[in-house]
Design a protein around this motif. Structure first.
Motif, mmCIF file in Angstrom:
data_model
loop_
_atom_site.group_PDB
_atom_site.id
_atom_site.type_symbol
_atom_site.label_atom_id
_atom_site.label_comp_id
_atom_site.label_asym_id
_atom_site.label_seq_id
_atom_site.Cartn_x
_atom_site.Cartn_y
_atom_site.Cartn_z
ATOM 1 N N ALA A 152 0.911 -1.284 0.048
ATOM 2 C CA ALA A 152 0.017 0.021 -0.059
ATOM 3 C C ALA A 152 1.017 1.443 0.053
ATOM 4 O O ALA A 152 1.428 1.672 0.970
ATOM 5 C CB ALA A 152 -1.124 0.017 1.340
ATOM 6 N N LEU A 153 0.898 1.882 -1.256
ATOM 7 C CA LEU A 153 1.923 2.951 -1.228
ATOM 8 C C LEU A 153 1.079 4.140 -1.561
ATOM 9 O O LEU A 153 0.353 4.340 -2.662
ATOM 10 C CB LEU A 153 2.966 2.727 -2.366
ATOM 11 C CG LEU A 153 3.649 1.410 -2.110
ATOM 12 C CD1 LEU A 153 4.916 1.479 -3.138
ATOM 13 C CD2 LEU A 153 4.463 1.704 -0.895
ATOM 14 N N TYR A 154 1.507 5.290 -0.791
ATOM 15 C CA TYR A 154 0.751 6.729 -1.148
ATOM 16 C C TYR A 154 -0.609 6.775 -1.251
ATOM 17 O O TYR A 154 -1.410 7.104 -2.194
ATOM 18 C CB TYR A 154 1.438 7.321 -2.441
ATOM 19 C CG TYR A 154 2.937 7.608 -2.182
ATOM 20 C CD1 TYR A 154 3.288 8.709 -1.546
ATOM 21 C CD2 TYR A 154 4.005 6.944 -2.945
ATOM 22 C CE1 TYR A 154 4.690 8.774 -1.339
ATOM 23 C CE2 TYR A 154 5.256 6.994 -2.906
ATOM 24 C CZ TYR A 154 5.625 8.096 -2.036
ATOM 25 O OH TYR A 154 6.958 8.488 -2.121
ATOM 26 N N MET A 155 -1.069 5.826 -0.171
ATOM 27 C CA MET A 155 -2.737 5.748 -0.167
ATOM 28 C C MET A 155 -3.241 5.907 1.341
ATOM 29 O O MET A 155 -4.597 6.244 1.245
ATOM 30 C CB MET A 155 -3.318 4.380 -0.984
ATOM 31 C CG MET A 155 -2.787 3.238 -0.262
ATOM 32 S SD MET A 155 -3.788 2.657 1.191
ATOM 33 C CE MET A 155 -5.330 2.180 0.341
ATOM 34 N N LEU A 156 -2.310 5.561 2.314
ATOM 35 C CA LEU A 156 -3.089 5.646 3.694
ATOM 36 C C LEU A 156 -3.346 6.867 3.890
ATOM 37 O O LEU A 156 -4.112 7.155 4.798
ATOM 38 C CB LEU A 156 -2.094 4.685 4.723
ATOM 39 C CG LEU A 156 -1.941 3.416 4.418
ATOM 40 C CD1 LEU A 156 -1.120 2.827 5.333
ATOM 41 C CD2 LEU A 156 -3.474 2.590 4.577
ATOM 42 N N GLN A 157 -2.862 8.007 3.379
ATOM 43 C CA GLN A 157 -2.992 9.463 3.918
ATOM 44 C C GLN A 157 -4.538 9.700 3.213
ATOM 45 O O GLN A 157 -5.158 10.782 3.752
ATOM 46 C CB GLN A 157 -2.078 10.283 3.220
ATOM 47 C CG GLN A 157 -2.122 10.342 1.698
ATOM 48 C CD GLN A 157 -1.160 9.574 1.063
ATOM 49 O OE1 GLN A 157 -0.977 8.440 1.557
ATOM 50 N NE2 GLN A 157 -0.722 9.990 -0.066
ATOM 51 N N PHE A 158 -5.243 9.010 2.422
ATOM 52 C CA PHE A 158 -6.455 9.420 1.725
ATOM 53 C C PHE A 158 -7.428 8.549 2.614
ATOM 54 O O PHE A 158 -7.165 7.856 3.386
ATOM 55 C CB PHE A 158 -6.554 8.880 0.357
ATOM 56 C CG PHE A 158 -5.426 9.660 -0.394
ATOM 57 C CD1 PHE A 158 -5.897 11.116 -0.734
ATOM 58 C CD2 PHE A 158 -4.615 9.001 -1.048
ATOM 59 C CE1 PHE A 158 -4.868 11.671 -1.503
ATOM 60 C CE2 PHE A 158 -3.552 9.978 -1.910
ATOM 61 C CZ PHE A 158 -3.995 11.078 -2.136
ATOM 62 N N ARG A 159 -8.773 8.927 2.264
ATOM 63 C CA ARG A 159 -10.058 8.169 3.113
ATOM 64 C C ARG A 159 -9.824 6.891 2.758
ATOM 65 O O ARG A 159 -9.700 6.342 1.704
ATOM 66 C CB ARG A 159 -11.291 8.716 2.491
ATOM 67 C CG ARG A 159 -12.457 8.323 3.072
ATOM 68 C CD ARG A 159 -13.763 8.770 2.471
ATOM 69 N NE ARG A 159 -13.908 10.251 2.437
ATOM 70 C CZ ARG A 159 -14.548 10.865 3.340
ATOM 71 N NH1 ARG A 159 -15.315 10.284 4.369
ATOM 72 N NH2 ARG A 159 -14.803 12.121 2.927
ATOM 73 N N ILE A 160 -9.912 5.907 3.968
ATOM 74 C CA ILE A 160 -9.966 4.480 3.917
ATOM 75 C C ILE A 160 -11.114 4.067 4.572
ATOM 76 O O ILE A 160 -11.478 4.792 5.665
ATOM 77 C CB ILE A 160 -8.722 3.782 4.072
ATOM 78 C CG1 ILE A 160 -8.330 4.056 5.703
ATOM 79 C CG2 ILE A 160 -7.603 4.130 3.158
ATOM 80 C CD1 ILE A 160 -7.190 3.217 6.316
ATOM 81 N N ASP A 161 -11.772 2.877 4.324
ATOM 82 C CA ASP A 161 -12.938 2.341 5.194
ATOM 83 C C ASP A 161 -12.142 1.936 6.451
ATOM 84 O O ASP A 161 -11.111 1.313 6.642
ATOM 85 C CB ASP A 161 -13.411 1.198 4.398
ATOM 86 C CG ASP A 161 -14.869 0.730 5.228
ATOM 87 O OD1 ASP A 161 -14.589 0.078 6.204
ATOM 88 O OD2 ASP A 161 -15.805 1.319 4.913
ATOM 89 N N MET A 178 2.645 -7.224 4.756
ATOM 90 C CA MET A 178 2.009 -6.078 4.039
ATOM 91 C C MET A 178 3.146 -5.085 4.302
ATOM 92 O O MET A 178 3.761 -4.883 5.489
ATOM 93 C CB MET A 178 0.921 -5.526 4.636
ATOM 94 C CG MET A 178 0.071 -4.269 3.992
ATOM 95 S SD MET A 178 -1.499 -3.849 4.557
ATOM 96 C CE MET A 178 -1.764 -2.324 3.791
ATOM 97 N N PHE A 179 3.385 -4.120 3.274
ATOM 98 C CA PHE A 179 4.320 -3.204 3.210
ATOM 99 C C PHE A 179 3.363 -1.741 2.987
ATOM 100 O O PHE A 179 2.809 -1.830 2.131
ATOM 101 C CB PHE A 179 5.487 -3.100 2.435
ATOM 102 C CG PHE A 179 6.437 -1.979 2.350
ATOM 103 C CD1 PHE A 179 7.596 -2.196 3.186
ATOM 104 C CD2 PHE A 179 6.166 -0.862 1.734
ATOM 105 C CE1 PHE A 179 8.213 -1.053 3.437
ATOM 106 C CE2 PHE A 179 7.149 0.178 1.881
ATOM 107 C CZ PHE A 179 8.324 0.363 2.575
ATOM 108 N N ALA A 180 3.742 -0.851 3.866
ATOM 109 C CA ALA A 180 2.840 0.417 3.631
ATOM 110 C C ALA A 180 3.812 1.754 3.963
ATOM 111 O O ALA A 180 4.783 1.674 4.942
ATOM 112 C CB ALA A 180 1.827 0.838 4.425
ATOM 113 N N ASN A 181 3.491 2.972 3.143
ATOM 114 C CA ASN A 181 4.108 3.892 3.517
ATOM 115 C C ASN A 181 3.348 4.817 4.187
ATOM 116 O O ASN A 181 1.821 4.915 3.739
ATOM 117 C CB ASN A 181 5.172 4.632 2.564
ATOM 118 C CG ASN A 181 4.128 5.525 1.508
ATOM 119 O OD1 ASN A 181 3.175 4.616 1.230
ATOM 120 N ND2 ASN A 181 4.483 6.286 0.730
#
Length: 242
Positions: A152-161, A178-181
């Motif tokens: 999950a790259l460059y997406m957790l800063q946006f709206r998530i359920d 899982m890898f996330a930034n």
């Protein structure tokens, strides 16, 4: 200032002067990238607003972020391939957008895209790329052999359920990771994410500070059901970063 306010409320500025905040009337617009400005914080964007942001970026509103994005994808792909130890590797690209991470891997057995935008899902499927809507995560059947790695790259800063991580955990096995930034995410938002990860029965490896790509603006998390797996991927990525 040369600008246009789209029907969704996104501000597009073409004057080349990128300020942290632009004030128009009573509204402050927050700079995202290039000439794109947001009327609300990133995690409050509606789907139409997010679609406009993705379209604008795809249409040429580029910035240094895109180059940094490529650099990060290369490093993540290298670390994940080391982690897989030549096992059959399935990549689950969470919040893929139309520019997927698949080309950065030299060998994967399966690629799966997940996105909140139905246009992205339809476009990728039409191109022969396996893509699923975010609300259908629990219906995705991942491989039982090899290893599944969610990215999950460059997406957790946006709206998530708020159920996203529970949905992802439902398709992960004990040794999957899982890898996330976490890009431009403040401490309150970070804690909100951490609480939902833990509530989903997942663990987080040692947080990795970004010392190379966007120092001071992001950190990296590795997530898994097994603490050891999260820790190993964190160590491998940290070695690539440093």
């Amino acid at each position: 200032m040369t600008h246009e306010i789209l029907p969704s409320g996104i501000l597009v500025a073409t004057d080349g002067m990128h300020e942290p905040v632009k004030a128009l009337g009573q509204q402050n617009y927050i700079h995202l990238t290039g000439g794109i400005y947001l009327p609300v914080p990133m995690h409050e964007l509606s789907l139409p607003q997010l679609q406009d942001v993705n379209r604008l970026r795809d249409d040429g509103f580029k910035s240094g972020l895109e180059q940094k994005n490529d650099t990060l994808k290369i490093m993540v792909a290298n670390a994940v391939q080391d982690f897989s130890e030549d096992r059959a590797l399935t990549i689950v690209d969470v919040g893929s957008g139309q520019t997927t991470i698949a080309p950065y891997f030299s060998k994967i057995s399966r690629y799966v895209s997940i996105d909140i935008d139905p246009h992205v899902v339809a476009t990728l499927n039409a191109q022969g790329v396996e893509s699923h809507a975010a609300e259908n995560i629990r219906e995705i059947g991942l491989n039982n052999d090899g290893i599944n790695v969610l990215i999950a790259l460059y997406m957790l800063q946006f709206r998530i359920d708020e159920n996203l991580f529970a949905d992802l955990a439902s398709i992960m096995r004990g040794h999957d990771v899982m890898f996330a930034n976490l890009y431009r995410i403040d401490n309150d938002r970070k804690e909100w994410l951490r609480e939902r990860i833990v509530a989903a029965g997942l663990t987080i490896g040692p947080e990795i500070a970004d010392t190379k790509i966007s120092p001071g603006r992001q950190v990296f998390w590795t997530v898994a059901k097994d603490q050891g797996a999260a820790d190993r991927l964190a160590a491998m990525f940290g070695a690539k970063l440093n």
